[in-house]
Scaffold this motif. Structure first.
Motif, PDB file in Angstrom:
ATOM      1  N   SER A   1      62.797  12.123  74.145  1.00 38.46           N
ATOM      2  CA  SER A   1      63.024  13.119  73.087  1.00 38.46           C
ATOM      3  C   SER A   1      62.538  12.540  71.774  1.00 38.46           C
ATOM      4  CB  SER A   1      64.510  13.467  72.998  1.00 38.46           C
ATOM      5  OG  SER A   1      64.968  14.042  74.208  1.00 38.46           O
TER       6      SER A   1
ATOM      7  N   ALA B   1      61.216  13.251  67.433  1.00 39.29           N
ATOM      8  CA  ALA B   1      61.283  14.065  66.214  1.00 39.29           C
ATOM      9  C   ALA B   1      60.363  13.449  65.167  1.00 39.29           C
ATOM     10  CB  ALA B   1      62.718  14.135  65.696  1.00 39.29           C
ATOM     11  N   ASP B   2      59.969  14.272  64.195  1.00 39.13           N
ATOM     12  CA  ASP B   2      59.197  13.812  63.023  1.00 39.13           C
ATOM     13  C   ASP B   2      57.931  13.057  63.422  1.00 39.13           C
ATOM     14  OD1 ASP B   2      61.257  14.885  61.524  1.00 39.13           O
ATOM     15  OD2 ASP B   2      62.315  12.981  61.339  1.00 39.13           O
TER      16      ASP B   2
ATOM     17  N   ASP C   1      57.179  18.876  64.940  1.00 36.77           N
ATOM     18  CA  ASP C   1      58.637  18.828  64.902  1.00 36.77           C
ATOM     19  C   ASP C   1      59.183  18.222  66.193  1.00 36.77           C
ATOM     20  OD1 ASP C   1      58.718  19.976  62.372  1.00 36.77           O
ATOM     21  OD2 ASP C   1      58.667  22.015  63.209  1.00 36.77           O
ATOM     22  N   SER C   2      60.457  18.454  66.435  1.00 36.94           N
ATOM     23  CA  SER C   2      61.129  17.885  67.596  1.00 36.94           C
ATOM     24  C   SER C   2      60.525  18.401  68.895  1.00 36.94           C
ATOM     25  CB  SER C   2      62.618  18.230  67.555  1.00 36.94           C
ATOM     26  OG  SER C   2      63.212  17.738  66.380  1.00 36.94           O
ATOM     27  N   THR C   3      60.449  17.517  69.877  1.00 39.92           N
ATOM     28  CA  THR C   3      59.935  17.881  71.187  1.00 39.92           C
ATOM     29  C   THR C   3      60.482  16.915  72.221  1.00 39.92           C
ATOM     30  OG1 THR C   3      57.928  18.437  72.435  1.00 39.92           O
ATOM     31  CG2 THR C   3      57.862  16.454  71.081  1.00 39.92           C
TER      32      THR C   3
ATOM     33  N   LYS D   1      60.150   9.388  65.691  1.00 42.92           N
ATOM     34  CA  LYS D   1      61.503   8.933  65.988  1.00 42.92           C
ATOM     35  C   LYS D   1      61.858   9.368  67.399  1.00 42.92           C
ATOM     36  CE  LYS D   1      62.981   9.305  61.173  1.00 42.92           C
ATOM     37  NZ  LYS D   1      63.816  10.076  60.218  1.00 42.92           N
ATOM     38  N   SER D   2      62.403   8.442  68.152  1.00 39.31           N
ATOM     39  CA  SER D   2      62.879   8.756  69.493  1.00 39.31           C
ATOM     40  C   SER D   2      64.402   8.794  69.481  1.00 39.31           C
ATOM     41  CB  SER D   2      62.397   7.703  70.497  1.00 39.31           C
ATOM     42  OG  SER D   2      62.907   7.976  71.792  1.00 39.31           O
TER      43      SER D   2
ATOM     44  N   GLN E   1      68.649   7.741  66.482  1.00 41.47           N
ATOM     45  CA  GLN E   1      67.203   7.782  66.279  1.00 41.47           C
ATOM     46  C   GLN E   1      66.656   6.370  66.159  1.00 41.47           C
ATOM     47  OE1 GLN E   1      65.739  10.282  63.170  1.00 41.47           O
ATOM     48  NE2 GLN E   1      67.145  11.945  63.623  1.00 41.47           N
TER      49      GLN E   1
END
Length: 250
Positions: free
Chosen positions: A173, A175-176, A190-192, A218-219, A226
Motif C-alpha cells: 500500500s 501514498a504520495d 495518490d494512494s494506491t 510512502k508505504s 507510513q
C-alpha cells in the motif's frame, strides 16, 4: 404565491439540516492482518454515546472471488454506550491462494436507534477496512516488500510514464508517489495498492529530463504506519527504492 412556494422549500432544507450522520463507533485497527496459521482474527468495535446496532460482513472487493470464505461473528450486535464488541473473523480453511497474500474487505455498519425528534433523517454509517490474508509459512517479509518493487520511468507521447512491478508475495500500500527533477514535479499519484505479481502505470503531464530524477513514496505497513522510500531513476532503467527514514504514525 411566493410565500406558498417557499414553505415546501424551507421544509426540505430543515429536513436536511436535521440529518444525523455522525459515526458513534470506531474500530481498533485500520487494517486486519489474518495469519493463516491461526483459525481466526479479531477486531474490536468501540461505541460512543448512544446505543447502536452494529452489522458486520466481509466482501470480495475487486479481488474477483466468486465467494468470500470468511464469516463474522456476531454478524449483528447491539452495543451499549461506552461499551465494546469483539468481532471474530473466521476463515473456512480453503478458498484463497496458499502461495501469496490475498485481500478482502471488512464492513462494519452502524445502525442508529430511531430518533425521537420529528423530521429527522438518520443515516447508517459504514466503515470499511482491508483484511490481508497471509498464508502460513509464506516466504519473504511484508515489511521488506516495498524495497522489492521495480520502478521504470519512460516517456510516451511527450508525457512521463512511471511503471511499477511487484515481484513479492505481499500487497504493498502506497501514498504520495512523486517523481521530481530538482524541485520540479514531473509526475505524482495518490494512494494506491499493488497486488503480488501485479503491475501499475502512472502518467504525468511533465516531460522527462536527461538527468536522473528522484522518486519518493510512502508505504503503509501492517501497523498503519507510513515509511518513506526514495530512488534515483534514469529513463527506461529499472530501479528499486530504499528506506529514507524511520516509520511514523499514520
Amino acid at each position: 404565491m411566493l410565500r406558498r412556494t417557499l414553505y415546501p422549500v424551507l421544509g426540505l432544507l430543515g429536513l436536511f439540516v436535521a440529518a444525523q450522520a455522525n459515526a458513534s463507533i470506531s474500530l481498533s485497527a485500520t487494517r486486519v492482518v489474518f495469519d493463516g496459521a491461526h483459525k481466526e482474527a479479531n477486531v474490536t468495535v468501540r461505541n460512543g454515546n448512544q446505543e447502536v446496532l452494529v452489522q458486520s460482513w466481509v466482501d470480495a472487493g475487486d479481488s474477483g472471488l466468486a465467494q468470500v470464505p470468511f464469516a463474522i461473528t456476531p454478524p449483528l450486535a447491539r452495543v451499549l454506550p461506552k461499551q465494546e464488541q469483539l468481532l471474530r473473523i473466521l476463515y473456512e480453511g480453503q478458498g484463497l491462494p496458499s502461495d501469496r497474500e490475498s485481500v478482502v474487505w471488512l464492513n462494519v455498519q452502524e445502525i442508529p436507534q430511531a430518533s425521537s425528534q420529528a423530521n429527522t433523517l438518520q443515516l447508517a454509517v459504514r466503515q470499511r477496512i482491508k483484511i490481508f490474508f497471509r498464508p502460513a509459512n509464506l516466504p519473504g517479509n511484508a515489511l521488506l516488500a516495498p524495497e522489492q518493487l521495480v520502478w521504470r520511468l519512460t516517456q510516451q507521447a511527450g508525457k512521463a510514464q512511471l511503471t511499477v512491478n511487484n515481484p513479492s508475495l505481499y500487497h504493498v500500500s502506497m501514498a504520495d508517489i512523486e517523481v521530481k527533477y530538482g524541485k520540479q514535479s514531473v509526475l505524482s499519484a495518490d494512494s494506491t495498492m499493488i497486488a503480488p505479481g501485479a503491475q501499475k502505470t502512472f502518467t504525468g503531464p511533465g516531460a522527462l529530463a536527461n538527468s536522473p530524477m528522484t522518486l519518493t513514496f510512502k508505504s503503509i505497513n501492517d501497523y498503519g504506519a507510513q515509511h518513506q522510500y526514495s530512488a534515483q531513476l534514469n529513463s527506461a532503467q529499472p530501479a528499486s527504492a530504499k528506506s529514507a527514514e524511520p516509520a511514523i504514525a499514520f
